[in-house]
Design a protein around this motif. Sequence first.
Motif, PDB file in Angstrom:
ATOM      1  N   SER A 114       3.315  36.341 -52.072  1.00 40.54           N
ATOM      2  CA  SER A 114       1.791  36.189 -51.857  1.00 40.54           C
ATOM      3  C   SER A 114       1.563  35.420 -50.650  1.00 40.54           C
ATOM      4  O   SER A 114       2.427  35.073 -49.712  1.00 40.54           O
ATOM      5  CB  SER A 114       1.359  35.116 -53.033  1.00 40.54           C
ATOM      6  OG  SER A 114       1.939  33.806 -52.817  1.00 40.54           O
ATOM      7  N   GLY A 115       0.343  35.199 -50.172  1.00 41.89           N
ATOM      8  CA  GLY A 115      -0.248  34.881 -48.782  1.00 41.89           C
ATOM      9  C   GLY A 115      -0.366  35.900 -47.861  1.00 41.89           C
ATOM     10  O   GLY A 115      -0.428  37.248 -47.932  1.00 41.89           O
ATOM     11  N   TYR A 116      -0.462  35.440 -46.473  1.00 37.13           N
ATOM     12  CA  TYR A 116      -0.718  36.364 -45.353  1.00 37.13           C
ATOM     13  C   TYR A 116       0.436  36.096 -44.192  1.00 37.13           C
ATOM     14  O   TYR A 116       0.911  35.054 -44.239  1.00 37.13           O
ATOM     15  CB  TYR A 116      -1.850  36.228 -44.779  1.00 37.13           C
ATOM     16  CG  TYR A 116      -3.101  36.635 -45.655  1.00 37.13           C
ATOM     17  CD1 TYR A 116      -3.667  38.078 -45.318  1.00 37.13           C
ATOM     18  CD2 TYR A 116      -3.602  35.744 -46.648  1.00 37.13           C
ATOM     19  CE1 TYR A 116      -4.854  38.568 -46.389  1.00 37.13           C
ATOM     20  CE2 TYR A 116      -4.750  36.296 -47.304  1.00 37.13           C
ATOM     21  CZ  TYR A 116      -4.978  37.691 -47.190  1.00 37.13           C
ATOM     22  OH  TYR A 116      -6.106  37.922 -48.198  1.00 37.13           O
ATOM     23  N   CYS A 117       0.765  37.117 -43.512  1.00 34.88           N
ATOM     24  CA  CYS A 117       1.872  37.156 -42.392  1.00 34.88           C
ATOM     25  C   CYS A 117       1.047  36.014 -41.469  1.00 34.88           C
ATOM     26  O   CYS A 117       0.089  36.476 -41.129  1.00 34.88           O
ATOM     27  CB  CYS A 117       2.058  38.553 -42.002  1.00 34.88           C
ATOM     28  SG  CYS A 117       3.614  38.764 -40.909  1.00 34.88           S
ATOM     29  N   LEU A 118       2.043  35.428 -40.733  1.00 33.78           N
ATOM     30  CA  LEU A 118       1.429  34.483 -39.812  1.00 33.78           C
ATOM     31  C   LEU A 118       0.665  35.104 -38.834  1.00 33.78           C
ATOM     32  O   LEU A 118       1.193  36.093 -38.167  1.00 33.78           O
ATOM     33  CB  LEU A 118       2.601  33.772 -39.219  1.00 33.78           C
ATOM     34  CG  LEU A 118       2.566  32.579 -38.250  1.00 33.78           C
ATOM     35  CD1 LEU A 118       1.727  31.672 -38.961  1.00 33.78           C
ATOM     36  CD2 LEU A 118       3.784  32.214 -37.789  1.00 33.78           C
ATOM     37  N   ALA A 119      -0.496  34.712 -38.536  1.00 32.35           N
ATOM     38  CA  ALA A 119      -1.042  35.167 -37.411  1.00 32.35           C
ATOM     39  C   ALA A 119      -1.700  36.524 -37.452  1.00 32.35           C
ATOM     40  O   ALA A 119      -2.298  37.056 -36.440  1.00 32.35           O
ATOM     41  CB  ALA A 119      -0.274  34.880 -35.980  1.00 32.35           C
ATOM     42  N   THR A 120      -1.819  36.942 -38.559  1.00 36.12           N
ATOM     43  CA  THR A 120      -2.357  38.386 -38.793  1.00 36.12           C
ATOM     44  C   THR A 120      -3.182  38.147 -40.206  1.00 36.12           C
ATOM     45  O   THR A 120      -2.990  37.221 -40.942  1.00 36.12           O
ATOM     46  CB  THR A 120      -1.416  39.417 -38.949  1.00 36.12           C
ATOM     47  OG1 THR A 120      -0.668  39.255 -40.133  1.00 36.12           O
ATOM     48  CG2 THR A 120      -0.392  39.322 -37.886  1.00 36.12           C
ATOM     49  N   THR A 121      -3.898  39.268 -40.521  1.00 39.42           N
ATOM     50  CA  THR A 121      -4.577  39.439 -41.800  1.00 39.42           C
ATOM     51  C   THR A 121      -3.845  40.469 -42.746  1.00 39.42           C
ATOM     52  O   THR A 121      -4.379  40.691 -43.691  1.00 39.42           O
ATOM     53  CB  THR A 121      -6.087  39.919 -41.478  1.00 39.42           C
ATOM     54  OG1 THR A 121      -5.879  41.154 -40.906  1.00 39.42           O
ATOM     55  CG2 THR A 121      -6.805  39.133 -40.554  1.00 39.42           C
ATOM     56  N   LEU A 122      -2.669  40.740 -42.400  1.00 40.99           N
ATOM     57  CA  LEU A 122      -1.689  41.460 -43.282  1.00 40.99           C
ATOM     58  C   LEU A 122      -1.274  40.713 -44.308  1.00 40.99           C
ATOM     59  O   LEU A 122      -0.430  39.702 -44.258  1.00 40.99           O
ATOM     60  CB  LEU A 122      -0.676  42.125 -42.619  1.00 40.99           C
ATOM     61  CG  LEU A 122       0.214  43.332 -43.370  1.00 40.99           C
ATOM     62  CD1 LEU A 122      -0.928  44.414 -43.877  1.00 40.99           C
ATOM     63  CD2 LEU A 122       1.251  43.811 -42.545  1.00 40.99           C
ATOM     64  N   PRO A 123      -1.589  41.127 -45.770  1.00 45.25           N
ATOM     65  CA  PRO A 123      -1.047  40.281 -46.800  1.00 45.25           C
ATOM     66  C   PRO A 123       0.634  40.518 -46.913  1.00 45.25           C
ATOM     67  O   PRO A 123       0.953  41.675 -46.683  1.00 45.25           O
ATOM     68  CB  PRO A 123      -1.742  41.109 -47.900  1.00 45.25           C
ATOM     69  CG  PRO A 123      -2.887  41.448 -47.472  1.00 45.25           C
ATOM     70  CD  PRO A 123      -2.528  42.002 -46.100  1.00 45.25           C
ATOM     71  N   LEU A 124       1.195  39.476 -47.193  1.00 44.61           N
ATOM     72  CA  LEU A 124       2.736  39.484 -47.382  1.00 44.61           C
ATOM     73  C   LEU A 124       3.302  40.564 -48.461  1.00 44.61           C
ATOM     74  O   LEU A 124       4.336  40.975 -48.374  1.00 44.61           O
ATOM     75  CB  LEU A 124       3.200  38.165 -47.762  1.00 44.61           C
ATOM     76  CG  LEU A 124       3.337  37.223 -46.489  1.00 44.61           C
ATOM     77  CD1 LEU A 124       3.565  35.853 -46.948  1.00 44.61           C
ATOM     78  CD2 LEU A 124       4.256  37.762 -45.345  1.00 44.61           C
ATOM     79  N   SER A 125       2.348  40.677 -49.592  1.00 41.34           N
ATOM     80  CA  SER A 125       2.490  41.619 -50.569  1.00 41.34           C
ATOM     81  C   SER A 125       2.815  42.874 -49.981  1.00 41.34           C
ATOM     82  O   SER A 125       3.763  43.608 -50.734  1.00 41.34           O
ATOM     83  CB  SER A 125       1.534  41.908 -51.549  1.00 41.34           C
ATOM     84  OG  SER A 125       0.142  42.342 -50.674  1.00 41.34           O
ATOM     85  N   TYR A 126       2.451  43.577 -48.569  1.00 39.66           N
ATOM     86  CA  TYR A 126       2.538  44.853 -48.212  1.00 39.66           C
ATOM     87  C   TYR A 126       4.218  44.782 -47.575  1.00 39.66           C
ATOM     88  O   TYR A 126       4.763  45.886 -47.554  1.00 39.66           O
ATOM     89  CB  TYR A 126       1.909  45.059 -47.068  1.00 39.66           C
ATOM     90  CG  TYR A 126       0.539  45.465 -47.597  1.00 39.66           C
ATOM     91  CD1 TYR A 126       0.293  46.785 -48.100  1.00 39.66           C
ATOM     92  CD2 TYR A 126      -0.689  44.782 -47.582  1.00 39.66           C
ATOM     93  CE1 TYR A 126      -0.990  47.356 -48.354  1.00 39.66           C
ATOM     94  CE2 TYR A 126      -1.848  45.193 -48.095  1.00 39.66           C
ATOM     95  CZ  TYR A 126      -1.927  46.466 -48.278  1.00 39.66           C
ATOM     96  OH  TYR A 126      -3.009  46.927 -48.783  1.00 39.66           O
ATOM     97  N   GLY A 127       4.994  43.608 -47.698  1.00 44.97           N
ATOM     98  CA  GLY A 127       6.360  43.531 -47.201  1.00 44.97           C
ATOM     99  C   GLY A 127       7.327  43.471 -48.653  1.00 44.97           C
ATOM    100  O   GLY A 127       8.382  43.572 -48.454  1.00 44.97           O
ATOM    101  N   GLY A 128       6.378  43.985 -49.570  1.00 47.30           N
ATOM    102  CA  GLY A 128       7.512  44.239 -50.833  1.00 47.30           C
ATOM    103  C   GLY A 128       7.499  45.679 -51.240  1.00 47.30           C
ATOM    104  O   GLY A 128       8.371  45.936 -52.300  1.00 47.30           O
ATOM    105  N   THR A 129       7.294  46.325 -50.485  1.00 48.16           N
ATOM    106  CA  THR A 129       7.628  48.105 -50.564  1.00 48.16           C
ATOM    107  C   THR A 129       7.632  48.756 -49.112  1.00 48.16           C
ATOM    108  O   THR A 129       6.893  48.342 -48.277  1.00 48.16           O
ATOM    109  CB  THR A 129       6.399  48.584 -51.616  1.00 48.16           C
ATOM    110  OG1 THR A 129       6.674  49.862 -51.781  1.00 48.16           O
ATOM    111  CG2 THR A 129       5.079  48.566 -50.781  1.00 48.16           C
ATOM    112  N   VAL A 130       8.246  49.815 -49.110  1.00 48.53           N
ATOM    113  CA  VAL A 130       8.300  50.650 -47.984  1.00 48.53           C
ATOM    114  C   VAL A 130       7.836  51.965 -48.321  1.00 48.53           C
ATOM    115  O   VAL A 130       7.736  52.715 -47.487  1.00 48.53           O
ATOM    116  CB  VAL A 130       9.950  50.743 -47.471  1.00 48.53           C
ATOM    117  CG1 VAL A 130      10.566  49.282 -47.207  1.00 48.53           C
ATOM    118  CG2 VAL A 130      10.754  51.463 -48.669  1.00 48.53           C
TER     119      VAL A 130
END
Length: 286
Positions: free
Chosen positions: A150-166
């Motif tokens: 959860s949360g957001y990637c540092l210095a961006t508005t991209l949710p970290l959840s998008y890092g859970g799938t390719v």
Amino acid sequence: MPTPQLDRRTFLKGLGIALPLPLLDVMQPALAQTGSTVKAPPRMIWFFQPNGFYPPTWDPEGEGKGCKLPRVLKPFESFQDQLTVFRNLNNNATQHAGNVTAFLTGHQAEPDEQTGRHRAAKSVDQIVADHIVGDAPMRSLEMGLDHPPSGYCLATTLPLSYGGTVSWRTPLQSLPVEVRPRAIFDRIMHASSKLPPGQRSFRKSVLDLVRDDARAIRKIGSRSDSRRVDEYLETVRSVEQRLQRAEADVAREWTPPTRPNDTLLAPPPAGVPRSRPEHAKLLIDL
């Protein structure tokens, strides 16, 4: 006496389960009548590991089929004539979660002004699925080891959840991964998710549900078919047993070998930096 025949798409069926069968001799007459030939269906696997790799351990020496494989690729040496290693690929992503979204899309997910959602591009695995899926029961299967953060990637508005799938079905639809082994097994074996929890809990094995169908196929098939069915069902059962052991595994209790003394546990006095040498030593000791 008519020759026994079995359709290639025959399933072993039971309550809430449909188990696909391997190719059997008894299926050949029906295939011959239609002029069909059965080939192994094409499969493509994409594997993503975060935190990167050290490139020199992957780069072959030279080019073409005669190149020298590095240590990491040595296990594939017997398949070297079927192996292709790509170099100099770049997805131009700028941060961690963005690299994940760009892995199979080539485009870092960014806010879409029209929809208010994040847009990437259709991923290559889904483009391939458009061409090879055919009448397969599943279009694709996305699996992972961890739940999306959860949360957001540092210095961006991209949710970290998008890092859970390719995988992206469309530029606006990312496909979440399944991290529960039991859920993955049930999906592959067509287990019904509509069964009440009470009914699902008593099921020791999917094989209990398809035993009658398996017995009927052994009667009409060849001796080779009977052996092939038995080997196939034993493989299914071995996977079930591994899942059952994993689900029954009780978390082990762990007691730290040492305990920080009261001085180290107490907060530092006002004006004293929180990082102290004794803290660093404590971490090293642990």
